[in-house]
Design an enzyme around this catalytic site. Structure first.
Site, PDB file in Angstrom:
ATOM      1  N   LYS A 114       0.841  -1.201   0.000  1.00 32.86           N
ATOM      2  CA  LYS A 114       0.000   0.000   0.000  1.00 32.86           C
ATOM      3  C   LYS A 114       0.872   1.245   0.000  1.00 32.86           C
ATOM      4  O   LYS A 114       1.954   1.244   0.595  1.00 32.86           O
ATOM      5  CB  LYS A 114      -0.865   0.027   1.275  1.00 32.86           C
ATOM      6  N   ARG A 161     -10.297 -11.543   1.805  1.00 33.47           N
ATOM      7  CA  ARG A 161     -11.166 -12.568   1.217  1.00 33.47           C
ATOM      8  C   ARG A 161     -10.478 -13.934   1.217  1.00 33.47           C
ATOM      9  O   ARG A 161     -11.152 -14.968   1.275  1.00 33.47           O
ATOM     10  CB  ARG A 161     -11.591 -12.145  -0.188  1.00 33.47           C
TER      11      ARG A 161
END
Ligand code: BES
Ligand code: MN
Ligand code: ZN
Length: 497
Positions: free
Chosen positions: A279, A353
């Site tokens: 990120k 996920r």
């Protein structure tokens, strides 16, 4: 602080801090009118001078009212009397508690349970007051070397206009307290920095919780156990971290073991660097909150255990740190999940996920009646819904409706997004059964599409809480909210009926 309810008129509580309302047209609430009478129109005079207009959340503290014996009266602005929304009500209560604290009150009596809010019952108002007052009192100063002195407030009494609903209100108070205790646990875990709050730390806290209630039991799976179960997705996310992953499994038994449980599955990424798909620095601040789904599972279980709800609940928490590095998983790696389905990693930043996939498969063994996962899963849900609504997606309309209703009732709302099969196209991979990302369009929905492939065997709902579990407005304003504990506890209360 001690909370209680009573039905004593203001006249009987002169020595306490009395919290009463004033509407925007200058009209007083019933308790305020009583004080005005007892003080020969003192409140009316103050209002005529323009000291307070009654706008929502305004406040005015009055001390030692002339010759009447009233020592501390708080006038709280309630806005237009025929139009107090649930969120305005929260503002009103927050202002009341903050003003009481500023005035160093030790005992407060709140006369704001008689305001008309939509069609809400006195019990609803008692619960809201309890939750909002507890939230207003919340502080997280574990790491401040000079701490604010403890607040003065020792007792908080909620006054009821009459005795008719006393029983329902007592129950509402107990629910409000349990939910508040759960939210505090959730907030405390969320606010801990990731150098303290590691997967082992969450496991430790879960063990402590299980120890304090006989109705709770716990089992923690280690990486070796996960290997045996074939949890290739969780292990891949964890492989770049020096911390060991944990799969924490709690069971709350409040009903006959024949009754199928509700499974709560919480994303527990203790820090999300994005992994090798790292990120940007600014987006990484706030990623200690990436375990708020896990913290919500613990907070909800705490409340359910305190309330002794006659339901069965399983809490499943994959706790993992997502790090980059030489041993970390990489884009284009192909993973084999516990379900047997293969996954091509496109972004190592779509890690939530992945860990949820194996945790959902693990949930199958409890033969659950419903599975609800809670996850700070996508930045896209913040773009779609902002900070006020949790994103809800489900493969079962009844479950979705029940959760939406519970969210409304508890003032902790969700908003449903579609889970149409058309969206599934976006997560095709040329090499594996699926890819772990679906591009920029409808990012929250494609994330849920991914999860749905591991939730085919049960009724399932997904709560994307990236916008609601924590406030993250820049670096100086960050705080866990304790959401969506109220929604989930309400859902379980409704199921217990
Ligand atoms: N933990 C983040 C989601 C998030 C973003 C939570 C902002 C709170 C605030 C999640 O793991 C993530 O990185 N999601 C990616 C998905 C993308 C790579 C498909 C995102 O939203 O950018
Ligand atoms: Mn991520
Ligand atoms: Zn994440």
């Amino acid at each position: 602080m001690k909370f209680s309810i009573s039905t004593a008129p203001a006249e009987k509580n002169k020595k306490n801090c009395l919290i009463v309302g004033i509407y925007e047209d200058g009209k007083l609430t019933a308790a305020a009118r009583d004080i005005d009478k007892a003080t020969k129109g003192h409140l009316a005079k103050v209002i005529a001078k323009g000291a307070i207009q009654g706008k929502t959340g305004q406040s005015l503290a009055l001390f030692n009212l002339a010759n009447s014996g009233f020592e501390h009266v708080l006038l709280i602005g309630c806005g237009k009397s025929d139009n107090i929304t649930p969120s305005a009500y929260r503002k009103i209560i927050t202002s009341a508690v903050n003003t009481a604290l500023a005035g160093k009150a030790t005992k407060a009596v709140c006369y704001l349970a008689d305001l008309a809010i939509d069609n809400q019952s006195p019990a609803w108002k008692v619960r809201q007051i309890t939750e909002v007052a507890n939230s207003a009192l919340y502080r997280f100063d574990d790491y401040k070397t000079s701490k604010e002195p403890a607040h003065s407030l020792k007792e908080f009494t909620i006054d009821l206009p009459d005795n008719k609903q006393k029983k329902a209100c007592e129950q509402a108070l107990a629910q409000g307290m349990a939910i508040s205790h759960g939210m505090t646990l959730t907030k405390n875990l969320g606010n801990q920095p990731s150098n303290i709050c590691t997967p082992s730390y969450i496991a430790q806290k879960a063990k402590e919780l299980a120890k304090s209630y006989r109705s709770l039991s716990i089992k923690v799976l280690e990486e070796n156990d996960m290997k045996k179960l074939g949890m290739g997705a969780i292990l891949a996310v964890s492989q770049g971290s020096a911390e060991d992953a944990k799969l924490i499994c709690l069971q709350y038994k409040g009903a006959s073991s024949k009754k199928a449980p509700v499974a709560l599955v919480g994303k527990g990424i203790t820090f999300d660097t994005g992994g090798n798909s790292i990120k940007p620095a600014d987006s990484m601040v706030g990623m200690k909150y990436d375990m708020c789904g896990a913290a919500t599972v613990l907070g909800t279980l705490r409340a359910v255990a305190e309330l002794k709800l006659p339901v069965n609940v399983v809490g499943i928490i994959p706790a993992v740190e997502n790090m980059p590095g030489g041993s970390a998983y990489k884009p284009e790696d192909i993973l084999k999940s516990m379900s047997g389905q293969t996954i091509e990693v496109i972004s190592t930043d779509a890690e939530g996920r992945l860990i949820l996939a194996d945790a959902l498969t693990y949930a199958e063994r409890f033969k659950p009646d419903a599975v609800i996962d809670i996850a700070t899963l996508t930045g896209a849900v913040v773009i779609a819904l902002g900070f006020h609504a949790t994103g809800l997606l489900s493969n079962n309309e009844k479950l979705a409706d029940d959760l939406l209703r519970a969210g409304k009732e508890s003032n902790d709302r969700a908003w449903q997004l579609p889970l149409w099969e058309e969206y599934q196209e976006q997560i095709k991979s040329p090499f594996a059964d699926m890819a772990n990302t679906g591009g920029r369009a409808a990012g929250t929905i494609t994330a849920a599409c991914f999860l749905s492939r591991f939730a085919k065997k049960f009724n399932w709902a997904h709560l994307d809480v990236a916008g609601t579990a924590a406030m993250m407005m820049g670096t100086s304003e960050r705080m866990a909210t304790g959401r969506p504990v109220p929604m989930l506890v309400q859902y379980l209360i409704d199921r217990a009926k």
